[in-house]
Write an enzyme that holds these catalytic residues in place. Structure first.
Site, PDB file in Angstrom:
ATOM      1  N   GLY A  97       0.821  -1.201   0.000  1.00 18.53           N
ATOM      2  CA  GLY A  97       0.000   0.000   0.000  1.00 18.53           C
ATOM      3  C   GLY A  97       0.858   1.256   0.000  1.00 18.53           C
ATOM      4  O   GLY A  97       1.893   1.328   0.667  1.00 18.53           O
ATOM      5  N   ASP A  99       0.307   4.034   1.386  1.00 19.58           N
ATOM      6  CA  ASP A  99       0.395   4.627   2.720  1.00 19.58           C
ATOM      7  C   ASP A  99       1.438   3.914   3.575  1.00 19.58           C
ATOM      8  O   ASP A  99       2.195   4.555   4.316  1.00 19.58           O
ATOM      9  CB  ASP A  99      -0.974   4.622   3.404  1.00 19.58           C
ATOM     10  CG  ASP A  99      -1.625   3.244   3.474  1.00 19.58           C
ATOM     11  OD1 ASP A  99      -1.196   2.309   2.760  1.00 19.58           O
ATOM     12  OD2 ASP A  99      -2.608   3.094   4.236  1.00 19.58           O
TER      13      ASP A  99
END
Length: 239
Positions: A97, A99
């Site tokens: 991901g 993030d």
């Protein structure tokens, strides 16, 4: 000024950075995303924008339109195999991901030893970053509120209500809150064992549930407001 965006599952977190420090930070619920247009209008002169988006293409498209009207080009990061002092040992580095990648970069910039990088939001992630800056892997589990919500949704007599942590709970609401906290704390502390033997190892904790978890965690700990934003500003400064 540079604008950094962390677009998560529930909220958009933003930060304004002048190259030496933060000049403002805030958050907007994705359910009220139109409010970000007002935030943009209030920021003044912004030269560049960089963001991590895990909320999907629809949200990204809406944000892109807001940014375009403000005269900014939307630039979203993608995880790399190696960069900014971090090597990504994921079997397919591109599947990590955005993030989590940004949080790892932020963690490495703030702490040059081994770390467990924990984000406690809608989901909780606990990622192992060794002293050489290698991301070895990590776990994902439902976040604290999502655990509580699942009990209320999928059981007949367990409510979604406010409880508190107790050593031996004697109310249902406290039993739920304590049980969900134990699940979070146990996962984090077990993952921390993977770096505990390295000198100066630290748990770097951020996210909406950090304040609830931090007093109860039994490992060396540092709370950080937003590791994703810290990582993004390092990426932008490396250009």
């Amino acid at each position: 000024m540079d604008l950094l965006l962390d677009v998560g599952n529930t909220r958009l977190k933003w930060g304004l950075h002048d190259g030496t420090g933060w000049r403002g930070q805030g958050a907007v619920l994705l359910s009220a995303l139109d409010g970000f247009a007002d935030v943009l209008a209030s920021l003044g002169s912004v030269e560049r924008m960089l963001g991590a988006n895990v909320a999907g293409a629809t949200v990204g498209g809406r944000l892109g339109a807001f940014l375009e009207r403000a005269g900014l080009a939307a630039e979203w990061i993608r995880p790399l195999g190696e960069g900014y002092g971090v090597r990504n040992a994921y079997l397919d580095p591109s599947r990590l991901g955005a993030d989590r990648w940004a949080a790892l970069v932020g963690a490495r910039a703030l702490h040059d030893g081994a770390a467990l990088v924990v984000t406690s939001g809608t989901a909780t992630t606990a990622d192992v970053l060794d002293s050489q800056g290698v991301f070895q892997g990590g776990v994902i589990l439902p976040g604290l509120d999502l655990m509580r919500l699942s009990l209320a949704r999928d059981t007949a007599q367990l409510p979604f209500s406010d409880g508190r942590f107790e050593r031996t709970p004697r109310r249902t609401a406290d039993a739920i809150q304590t049980g969900c906290l134990h699940a979070q704390l146990g996962a984090i502390e077990r993952m921390f064992r993977l770096v505990a033997g390295e000198p100066g190892s630290l748990c770097l904790l951020n996210g909406g549930a950090a304040a609830a978890l931090a007093p109860l965690l039994e490992c060396p700990l540092r709370e950080v407001d937003n590791l994703v934003l810290e990582g993004l500003v390092r990426m932008l400064g490396a250009d």
